[in-house]
Design a protein around this motif. Structure first.
Motif, mmCIF file in Angstrom:
data_model
loop_
_atom_site.group_PDB
_atom_site.id
_atom_site.type_symbol
_atom_site.label_atom_id
_atom_site.label_comp_id
_atom_site.label_asym_id
_atom_site.label_seq_id
_atom_site.Cartn_x
_atom_site.Cartn_y
_atom_site.Cartn_z
ATOM 1 N N LEU B 92 0.795 -0.898 0.056
ATOM 2 C CA LEU B 92 0.068 -0.038 0.034
ATOM 3 C C LEU B 92 1.008 1.253 -0.059
ATOM 4 O O LEU B 92 0.477 2.281 -0.624
ATOM 5 C CB LEU B 92 -0.834 -0.036 1.124
ATOM 6 N N ARG B 93 1.747 1.435 0.749
ATOM 7 C CA ARG B 93 2.677 2.513 0.778
ATOM 8 C C ARG B 93 3.892 2.016 1.146
ATOM 9 O O ARG B 93 4.403 0.935 1.850
ATOM 10 C CB ARG B 93 2.219 3.384 2.193
ATOM 11 N N PRO B 128 -1.783 1.913 6.989
ATOM 12 C CA PRO B 128 -0.929 0.772 6.758
ATOM 13 C C PRO B 128 -0.140 0.709 5.594
ATOM 14 O O PRO B 128 -0.577 1.234 4.642
ATOM 15 C CB PRO B 128 -2.174 -0.529 6.734
ATOM 16 N N MET C 1 -7.296 9.683 6.201
ATOM 17 C CA MET C 1 -8.227 9.640 4.901
ATOM 18 C C MET C 1 -9.089 10.719 5.099
ATOM 19 O O MET C 1 -9.948 11.144 5.952
ATOM 20 C CB MET C 1 -9.261 8.142 4.730
ATOM 21 N N ARG C 105 -13.515 -1.218 5.134
ATOM 22 C CA ARG C 105 -12.545 -0.526 5.446
ATOM 23 C C ARG C 105 -11.531 -0.046 4.115
ATOM 24 O O ARG C 105 -11.064 -0.785 3.545
ATOM 25 C CB ARG C 105 -11.664 -0.832 6.494
ATOM 26 N N LEU C 107 -8.396 0.970 2.636
ATOM 27 C CA LEU C 107 -6.940 0.982 3.006
ATOM 28 C C LEU C 107 -6.021 2.063 2.514
ATOM 29 O O LEU C 107 -4.784 2.359 3.091
ATOM 30 C CB LEU C 107 -6.276 -0.567 3.073
ATOM 31 N N ARG C 108 -6.634 2.165 1.113
ATOM 32 C CA ARG C 108 -5.703 3.211 0.314
ATOM 33 C C ARG C 108 -6.813 3.665 -0.468
ATOM 34 O O ARG C 108 -7.496 3.073 -1.319
ATOM 35 C CB ARG C 108 -4.417 2.421 -0.149
ATOM 36 N N MET C 109 -6.591 5.124 -1.023
ATOM 37 C CA MET C 109 -7.235 5.680 -2.022
ATOM 38 C C MET C 109 -6.476 6.338 -2.738
ATOM 39 O O MET C 109 -5.889 7.490 -2.756
ATOM 40 C CB MET C 109 -8.272 6.732 -1.663
ATOM 41 N N LEU C 113 -5.425 3.095 -7.953
ATOM 42 C CA LEU C 113 -6.273 2.020 -7.422
ATOM 43 C C LEU C 113 -6.597 2.364 -6.405
ATOM 44 O O LEU C 113 -6.038 3.037 -5.330
ATOM 45 C CB LEU C 113 -5.176 0.777 -7.236
ATOM 46 N N VAL C 115 -8.032 0.169 -2.613
ATOM 47 C CA VAL C 115 -7.592 -0.949 -1.907
ATOM 48 C C VAL C 115 -8.852 -0.840 -0.786
ATOM 49 O O VAL C 115 -8.443 -0.187 0.129
ATOM 50 C CB VAL C 115 -6.231 -1.428 -1.459
ATOM 51 N N ASP C 117 -10.784 -3.522 2.304
ATOM 52 C CA ASP C 117 -10.932 -4.885 3.114
ATOM 53 C C ASP C 117 -12.291 -4.877 3.508
ATOM 54 O O ASP C 117 -12.847 -3.725 4.006
ATOM 55 C CB ASP C 117 -10.160 -4.776 4.440
#
Lengths: 139, 139, 139, 139
Positions: B92-93, B128, C1, C105, C107-109, C113, C115, C117
């Motif tokens: 993710l990062r 995360p 976020m 949830r 996790l990444r915007m 992409l 992601v 969960d």
């Protein structure tokens, strides 16, 4: 899929610059590179393997990751790079104490993401030891 | 989920026997163990990190794999073991050059398969660096 | 976020326009929307369930996919859309014949992409029936 | 991999009993069954497709799931069954409004778990529309 933009030697130079092989005799290499396929080999060499020893999960992961990286870089102009976005890996059988052979296939080469399917075999065995689907983001 | 059948010390002894840490000061450890949860930490220690250095993909994979192994063994009687069946991992990062903290949750403990969800964080960061879903087969 | 750019009502209007619910009484709905979280519900309604009947795998897939779509659209300006890039789903337990509750949830915007969960529960049960990791590509 | 224990007709009878096709003209069928491979087809038939219409994500999921189920049942004695344990699916391209062709390969048939690799194609196209790795637990 168009023809690769780099040669196997150019690709492997990038790989070894990032991950210098501790022993050139057992360095991972490219045996074949097609438009959407690659075959790579991890030699066992003279590594003394203890009884019960086998290639570990993280090692199999590293190989699958390298295969997809090479397939992706082959379709990006020299100088460009890509980072792993996701890996899904199935561990199927315990590897034998022989060379590991990887067969990779590029399923999609997009601007945002490449998708590769990778099968890992113990050299000479018909059934794969692991399967991975790996996505890379060109940067 | 029932209470764990092993203590954090018993679990970490199994982990370090299989993967002896090169330096005890930076050995992975268990900070907390609940009925279905675990928190582990990979200290950065005094490792001199070169500029741009960061934890590699295979290292993050190893940590996620270890977290799910510990969660699974916690629910198997001492002496029993389990092998990785599959790993799906999202990167993710880029990790920061600080301790890595892992939060694991056991979603299912079956006779054939355990399923764990693992989130990896750079210590102190809210978002995360990676997420993994790992399945283990008890043997 | 950051905070969502759309309300639950705006999001659900997009979902129902794409997938018109056969019966408004059992239409999927958003119970809660936070900065990086969402809770959705699939009512059982008066659907007569045959003995042994349960929510099928493709239905659970559709719900997980919808949850990640809503989370992604919440962080894209109204009018923009996104398409499913990948789904990894673990089927953990047979659902009970009650409402299905989904906890998502983000996790990444990212630009390329998102992601997410997603955990799916039979309403009132403590253990999830399925877990999914879903990636969406904004377009 | 040993020879299949069931014929294509026996397998498709199990599939259609579980998921009765709404229209026999567009029922999914098995075109070829080998020791570790299967080719299936989802006819488009006379389904009137609206402009822009295409096979949805949940439909592609259902097809990949069915392919892995058929491959697994082919290697279990008649009367035995198996349930989906996990699905990882990559959506690669938008399907064309033609028959969907699925190529499945059984990578492992274990007592606890089968692992199948599935590629979905628009009939006649060289590049796949989706790839899936599906695991089934025999019961």
């Amino acid at each position: 899929m168009p023809a690769p933009l780099r040669t196997p030697d150019e690709l492997i130079a990038v790989l070894h610059a990032a991950f210098p092989p501790p022993d050139p005799d057992v360095a991972i290499r490219i045996d074949d590179l097609g438009d959407a396929t690659i075959r790579m080999r991890v030699p066992v060499g003279d590594r003394p393997l203890r009884p019960g020893d086998t290639l570990s999960g993280p090692t199999l992961f590293s190989v699958a990751d390298a295969v997809a990286w090479m397939l992706t870089l082959a379709h990006l102009e020299p100088g460009r790079d890509a980072v792993t976005s996701s890996v899904t890996m199935q561990f199927l059988r315990r590897p034998l104490p022989v060379d590991l052979v990887a067969e990779g296939r590029l399923l999609r080469m997009g601007r945002r993401l490449s998708v590769s399917d990778v099968l890992l075999y113990s050299d000479g065995a018909g059934d794969p030891v692991a399967q991975a689907t790996v996505t890379y983001a060109p940067i």
